[in-house]
Design an enzyme around this catalytic site. Structure first.
Site, PDB file in Angstrom:
ATOM      1  N   LYS A 265       2.060   2.341  -5.017  1.00 51.52           N
ATOM      2  CA  LYS A 265       2.325   1.623  -6.431  1.00 51.52           C
ATOM      3  C   LYS A 265       1.047   1.828  -7.078  1.00 51.52           C
ATOM      4  O   LYS A 265       1.717   2.164  -8.374  1.00 51.52           O
ATOM      5  CB  LYS A 265       2.427  -0.255  -5.829  1.00 51.52           C
ATOM      6  CG  LYS A 265       3.173  -0.092  -5.287  1.00 51.52           C
ATOM      7  CD  LYS A 265       3.699  -1.642  -4.597  1.00 51.52           C
ATOM      8  CE  LYS A 265       2.417  -2.916  -4.324  1.00 51.52           C
ATOM      9  NZ  LYS A 265       1.724  -2.476  -3.087  1.00 51.52           N
TER      10      LYS A 265
ATOM     11  N   GLY B 242      -4.994  -4.238  -3.658  1.00 48.84           N
ATOM     12  CA  GLY B 242      -5.668  -3.102  -3.919  1.00 48.84           C
ATOM     13  C   GLY B 242      -4.865  -1.684  -4.598  1.00 48.84           C
ATOM     14  O   GLY B 242      -4.444  -1.040  -3.487  1.00 48.84           O
ATOM     15  N   HIS B 243      -4.690  -2.030  -5.920  1.00 47.43           N
ATOM     16  CA  HIS B 243      -4.302  -0.342  -5.964  1.00 47.43           C
ATOM     17  C   HIS B 243      -4.974   0.992  -6.441  1.00 47.43           C
ATOM     18  O   HIS B 243      -6.019   0.229  -7.343  1.00 47.43           O
ATOM     19  CB  HIS B 243      -3.101  -1.171  -7.695  1.00 47.43           C
ATOM     20  CG  HIS B 243      -2.218  -1.528  -6.626  1.00 47.43           C
ATOM     21  ND1 HIS B 243      -1.416  -2.726  -7.707  1.00 47.43           N
ATOM     22  CD2 HIS B 243      -1.787  -2.436  -5.305  1.00 47.43           C
ATOM     23  CE1 HIS B 243      -0.620  -3.281  -7.295  1.00 47.43           C
ATOM     24  NE2 HIS B 243      -0.665  -3.773  -6.188  1.00 47.43           N
TER      25      HIS B 243
ATOM     26  N   GLN C  57       2.108  -6.121  -3.421  1.00 48.91           N
ATOM     27  CA  GLN C  57       2.393  -6.061  -1.811  1.00 48.91           C
ATOM     28  C   GLN C  57       3.933  -5.173  -2.104  1.00 48.91           C
ATOM     29  O   GLN C  57       3.766  -4.517  -2.906  1.00 48.91           O
ATOM     30  CB  GLN C  57       2.780  -7.575  -1.729  1.00 48.91           C
ATOM     31  CG  GLN C  57       1.456  -8.241  -1.931  1.00 48.91           C
ATOM     32  CD  GLN C  57       0.610  -8.553  -2.496  1.00 48.91           C
ATOM     33  OE1 GLN C  57       0.700  -9.745  -3.141  1.00 48.91           O
ATOM     34  NE2 GLN C  57      -0.710  -8.643  -3.196  1.00 48.91           N
TER      35      GLN C  57
ATOM     36  N   ASP D 206       0.622  -0.907  -0.420  1.00 51.12           N
ATOM     37  CA  ASP D 206      -0.115   0.078  -0.072  1.00 51.12           C
ATOM     38  C   ASP D 206       0.604   1.663   0.088  1.00 51.12           C
ATOM     39  O   ASP D 206       0.693   2.254   0.627  1.00 51.12           O
ATOM     40  CB  ASP D 206      -0.940   0.338   1.223  1.00 51.12           C
ATOM     41  CG  ASP D 206      -2.198  -1.611   1.194  1.00 51.12           C
ATOM     42  OD1 ASP D 206      -2.305  -2.117   0.294  1.00 51.12           O
ATOM     43  OD2 ASP D 206      -1.779  -1.906   2.417  1.00 51.12           O
TER      44      ASP D 206
HETATM   45  P1  GDP Z   1      -0.947   0.913  -3.778  1.00 50.40           P
HETATM   46  O1  GDP Z   1      -1.450  -0.577  -3.430  1.00 50.40           O
HETATM   47  O2  GDP Z   1       0.467   0.296  -3.231  1.00 50.40           O
HETATM   48  O3  GDP Z   1      -1.317   0.485  -5.012  1.00 50.40           O
HETATM   49  O4  GDP Z   1      -1.282   1.628  -2.428  1.00 50.40           O
HETATM   50  P2  GDP Z   1      -2.790   1.559  -2.100  1.00 50.40           P
HETATM   51  O5  GDP Z   1      -4.010   2.147  -3.318  1.00 50.40           O
HETATM   52  O6  GDP Z   1      -3.516   0.728  -1.664  1.00 50.40           O
HETATM   53  O7  GDP Z   1      -2.793   2.902  -0.843  1.00 50.40           O
HETATM   54  C1  GDP Z   1      -2.371   3.475  -0.937  1.00 50.40           C
HETATM   55  C2  GDP Z   1      -3.373   4.995  -0.564  1.00 50.40           C
HETATM   56  O8  GDP Z   1      -2.690   6.251  -0.890  1.00 50.40           O
HETATM   57  C3  GDP Z   1      -4.478   5.188  -2.183  1.00 50.40           C
HETATM   58  O9  GDP Z   1      -5.693   5.832  -1.513  1.00 50.40           O
HETATM   59  C4  GDP Z   1      -3.572   6.478  -3.037  1.00 50.40           C
HETATM   60  O10 GDP Z   1      -4.794   7.208  -3.652  1.00 50.40           O
HETATM   61  C5  GDP Z   1      -2.799   7.095  -1.180  1.00 50.40           C
HETATM   62  N1  GDP Z   1      -1.860   8.090  -1.981  1.00 50.40           N
HETATM   63  C6  GDP Z   1      -0.235   7.891  -3.283  1.00 50.40           C
HETATM   64  N2  GDP Z   1      -0.019   8.620  -2.702  1.00 50.40           N
HETATM   65  C7  GDP Z   1       0.067   9.911  -1.933  1.00 50.40           C
HETATM   66  C8  GDP Z   1       0.272  10.107  -1.064  1.00 50.40           C
HETATM   67  O11 GDP Z   1       1.000  10.782  -1.756  1.00 50.40           O
HETATM   68  N3  GDP Z   1      -0.492  11.287  -0.577  1.00 50.40           N
HETATM   69  C9  GDP Z   1      -1.083  10.810  -0.097  1.00 50.40           C
HETATM   70  N4  GDP Z   1      -2.170  11.940   0.773  1.00 50.40           N
HETATM   71  N5  GDP Z   1      -2.348   9.916  -0.795  1.00 50.40           N
HETATM   72  C10 GDP Z   1      -1.444   9.021  -1.660  1.00 50.40           C
HETATM   73  P1  IMO Z   2      -0.798  -4.292  -2.322  1.00 48.23           P
HETATM   74  O1  IMO Z   2      -0.708  -5.033  -3.391  1.00 48.23           O
HETATM   75  C1  IMO Z   2      -0.797  -5.041   2.216  1.00 48.23           C
HETATM   76  C2  IMO Z   2      -0.654  -8.837   3.445  1.00 48.23           C
HETATM   77  C3  IMO Z   2      -2.484  -9.343   4.764  1.00 48.23           C
HETATM   78  C4  IMO Z   2      -1.693 -10.597   4.825  1.00 48.23           C
HETATM   79  C5  IMO Z   2      -0.427 -10.766   4.352  1.00 48.23           C
HETATM   80  C6  IMO Z   2      -1.361 -12.213   3.716  1.00 48.23           C
HETATM   81  O2  IMO Z   2      -2.437  -3.672  -2.374  1.00 48.23           O
HETATM   82  O3  IMO Z   2      -0.240  -3.474  -1.688  1.00 48.23           O
HETATM   83  P2  IMO Z   2      -3.130 -12.989   2.217  1.00 48.23           P
HETATM   84  O4  IMO Z   2      -4.332 -12.772   1.767  1.00 48.23           O
HETATM   85  O5  IMO Z   2      -1.585 -12.133   0.853  1.00 48.23           O
HETATM   86  O6  IMO Z   2      -2.436 -14.454   1.838  1.00 48.23           O
HETATM   87  O7  IMO Z   2      -2.296 -12.231   2.912  1.00 48.23           O
HETATM   88  O8  IMO Z   2      -0.134 -10.032   3.409  1.00 48.23           O
HETATM   89  N1  IMO Z   2      -1.478  -7.922   2.255  1.00 48.23           N
HETATM   90  C7  IMO Z   2      -0.780  -7.092   2.062  1.00 48.23           C
HETATM   91  N2  IMO Z   2      -1.355  -5.707   2.359  1.00 48.23           N
HETATM   92  N3  IMO Z   2      -0.692  -4.457   0.759  1.00 48.23           N
HETATM   93  C8  IMO Z   2      -1.573  -6.125  -0.128  1.00 48.23           C
HETATM   94  O9  IMO Z   2      -1.259  -5.443  -1.621  1.00 48.23           O
HETATM   95  C9  IMO Z   2      -1.628  -7.172   0.601  1.00 48.23           C
HETATM   96  N4  IMO Z   2      -1.612  -8.120   0.046  1.00 48.23           N
HETATM   97  C10 IMO Z   2      -1.577  -8.991   1.100  1.00 48.23           C
HETATM   98  O10 IMO Z   2      -3.324  -7.951   5.038  1.00 48.23           O
HETATM   99  O11 IMO Z   2      -1.314  -9.465   6.364  1.00 48.23           O
HETATM  100 MG    MG Z   3      -2.625  -1.179  -1.931  1.00 54.15          MG
END
Ligand code: GDP
Ligand code: IMO
Ligand code: MG
Length: 435
Positions: free
Chosen positions: A16, A40-41, A223, A13
Site C-alpha cells: 500500500k 508499516g508502509h 492493514q 503488507d
Molecule cells: P504495506 O504495509 O502494504 O505498505 O506493505 P509493506 O511496506 O509492509 O510491505 C511490502 C514490501 O514489499 C515492501 O518492502 C515493499 O517495498 C515491497 N514491494 C512492494 N511492491 C513490490 C513488488 O512489486 N515487488 C517486490 N519485490 N517488492 C515489492
Molecule cells: P500494514 O498497514 C500486517 C496484524 C498483527 C496481528 C494483528 C493484530 O503495514 O499492512 P495489532 O497490533 O493491530 O493489534 O495486531 O494484526 N497487523 C498487521 N499485519 N500488516 C499490518 O499493517 C498490520 N497491522 C497489524 O501482526 O496479527
Molecule cells: Mg506493512
C-alpha cells in the site's frame, strides 16, 4: 475530481505504501483514516528507503497535504520519531496535519497490549504490541484521550488521572505487574502537546473544503480486509475498520465522495501474527524462496511473515466487501523461477465444497482444506519489464486466471519495490485514476 481509496485485500503488507506514493503524484491530499503505528508502509525511491507508520505515504511529494484522520490512533512518541527521521533525510514535513478527533495511544496501552497477549498464551493474537488495540478499546468505552484533550492542560490532567488510576488497578491486581507513573506520563505528553500543537486541525472541515474546491483526494488504508475487526479472521484481527467503508467512518466523508475503489493484492499471500491462513505454504524450500525474494519480514516488528499461495476465495470476498473497482497485483516478480504456482479456488469444509469465505474459519475444527489448481510457472526475471506484452506467456496466464475468477480487470502490476517498477496493464483505468 475523483477521489481514490486504496485498501489492502489480504492480511496486510500488500504494498500500500508503494502504490500510495505512486498515486500521490497526482493527488492534492492523502488521508490515513484508520489503524495506528501497527502499520508499516515501505517506500523505496532510488537509494532512499523508509517505512512510514503513521505519516501518510504522500509525504514524499511536497505539493501533497497529508492528514492523519479522526479514525487513526496516534502514538505521539512514534510519530515524533517518524517526523525527525523524515526531516533528517531532507523531507519537508510542514504539510502534515493531525485531526483533533484522533485518539492517542498512551504508554499504558502498550503495556496492556503485551500483558493481554501473555495472558492469552497459546491463543494470543500475535499483535504488534504497539497498544493500538487497547487505544481503540478506550475509544469505544468512551474514556479515551483525543488530540484535542491533549491540548487542554486541565482536561488532559483529569482524563489522564482517571485512566492511570483505572489501568493501574488492572496492571497491578490482574496482571500483578508494576504500575505506570502518572507524573512521568503527564510530563512526557505535555511535551508532545507543544511539539504537535500547530498541526492539530479540524480535519473534517479541511477535507470538506478540499472537496468543494475539487481537490484530488486519496484515502490510504492500513492493514487489510482479512484483518478487519468485523469481516476478518476474528479474533485474529486488528481493531479497526480496514474496508473502503472505513474511509468514510475514519475521515468524516459521505460514501458519495468516493469514486475509485482500489484494492491491492500480492501475487501470493502473507500473514504476520497468529490465526488461520488456509493457503499457508509449509514446504520449507518454496517458503524460504518466497520469503527471501519477497523480503517477507514485518515492517513494524521485523517478524518473518508466513507465506502462502494466492487464495481466490478470500480475495473474491475481499473485493466484494470493499466494492473494488480497480485491482492492483504486486510482487509478481517474486514468483519468477518456480516450476509451477498453486492457486486456491475452493475450500472443502467438513467434507463439503464451499465457494465463499466462511465466518467460522477454524482450520482444524471445521476440517477446512484448500482445493488448489496448479499453473505452470516462468523462469525469467520480470522485474525490469514495463510493458505487459513483454511478460512471459505463463505469467500473463496467471494474471488472466485471477482476473477471470474475480471478474475484475487488473489495471496495474507491480514487479519490484522501486517507484518505477510497474506495468500499466489498462491505460484507460490508469488515466481515470490519475485524471
Ligand atoms: P504495506 O504495509 O502494504 O505498505 O506493505 P509493506 O511496506 O509492509 O510491505 C511490502 C514490501 O514489499 C515492501 O518492502 C515493499 O517495498 C515491497 N514491494 C512492494 N511492491 C513490490 C513488488 O512489486 N515487488 C517486490 N519485490 N517488492 C515489492
Ligand atoms: P500494514 O498497514 C500486517 C496484524 C498483527 C496481528 C494483528 C493484530 O503495514 O499492512 P495489532 O497490533 O493491530 O493489534 O495486531 O494484526 N497487523 C498487521 N499485519 N500488516 C499490518 O499493517 C498490520 N497491522 C497489524 O501482526 O496479527
Ligand atoms: Mg506493512
Amino acid at each position: 475530481m475523483p477521489s481514490n481509496v486504496i485498501v489492502g485485500l489480504q492480511w496486510g503488507d500488500e504494498g500500500k505504501g508503494k502504490i500510495t506514493d505512486l498515486l500521490s503524484k497526482n493527488s492534492d491530499y492523502v488521508i490515513r483514516y484508520q489503524g495506528g503505528n501497527n502499520s508499516g508502509h515501505s517506500i523505496h525511491i532510488k537509494n532512499c528507503s523508509f517505512i512510514l507508520h503513521l505519516v501518510p505515504s504522500g509525504i514524499i511529494y511536497p505539493h501533497v497535504q497529508c492528514i492523519i484522520g479522526p479514525g487513526v490512533v496516534i502514538d505521539p512518541k512514534s510519530l515524533m520519531i517518524e517526523f525527525k527521521k523524515l526531516e533528517s533525510i531532507g523531507i519537508d514535513i510542514s504539510q502534515i496535519f493531525i485531526s483533533k478527533r484522533a485518539h492517542i495511544t498512551m504508554p499504558y496501552h502498550g503495556v496492556l497490549d503485551q500483558y493481554k497477549e501473555w495472558s492469552l498464551g497459546k491463543q494470543s493474537i500475535g499483535t504488534t504490541h504497539c497498544g493500538v488495540g487497547p487505544t481503540y478499546e478506550d475509544k469505544v468505552s468512551r474514556t479515551g484521550i483525543r488530540m484535542l484533550d491533549l491540548l487542554d492542560k486541565n482536561k488532559f490532567y483529569n482524563k489522564l488521572k482517571y485512566n492511570v488510576e483505572f489501568k493501574n488497578l488492572i496492571i497491578t491486581k490482574i496482571y500483578k505487574q508494576s504500575p505506570v507513573s502518572f507524573k512521568s506520563i503527564y510530563d512526557e505528553y505535555i511535551e508532545y502537546a507543544k511539539y504537535f500543537e500547530n498541526r492539530v486541525i479540524d480535519s473534517v472541515s479541511t477535507i470538506h473544503q478540499a472537496f468543494q474546491k475539487k481537490k484530488k483526494i486519496l484515502f490510504e488504508g492500513a492493514q487489510a480486509l482479512l484483518l478487519d475487526i468485523d469481516y476478518g479472521t476474528y479474533p485474529y484481527v486488528t481493531t479497526s475498520s480496514t474496508t473502503t467503508g472505513g474511509a468514510c467512518v475514519g475521515s468524516g466523508v459521505p460514501p458519495s465522495f468516493l469514486e475509485n475503489f482500489i484494492g491491492i493484492s500480492k501475487a501470493y499471500c502473507t500473514r504476520v501474527g497468529n490465526g488461520p491462513f488456509p493457503t499457508e505454504i509449509l514446504d520449507s524450500h518454496v517458503l524460504e524462496m518466497i520469503r527471501k525474494k519477497g523480503n517477507e519480514y514485518g515492517s513494524t516488528t521485523n517478524r518473518p511473515r508466513r507465506c502462502g499461495w494466492l487464495d481466490l476465495i478470500a480475495l473474491k470476498y475481499s473485493c466484494m466487501i470493499n466494492g473494488i473497482t480497480h485491482l492492483i497485483i504486486t510482487k509478481l516478480d517474486v514468483l519468477s523461477g518456480l516450476d509451477f504456482i498453486q492457486i486456491c479456488i475452493h475450500y472443502k469444509m467438513n467434507e463439503k465444497f464451499i465457494y465463499y469465505f466462511p465466518a467460522n474459519i477454524d482450520l482444524e475444527k471445521n476440517k477446512l482444506k484448500c482445493i488448489f489448481i496448479k499453473l505452470p510457472g516462468w523462469k525469467q526475471n520480470i522485474s525490469h519489464i514495463n510493458d505487459y506484452d513483454q511478460l512471459p506467456k505463463n505469467c500473463k496466464n496467471y494474471i488472466k486466471f485471477i482476473e477471470s475468477y474475480l471478474n475484475l480487470k487488473c489495471f496495474l502490476i507491480s514487479v519490484g519495490s522501486e517507484r518505477d517498477q510497474n506495468i500499466i496493464k489498462d491505460q484507460s483505468s490508469f488515466i481515470k485514476i490519475f485524471s
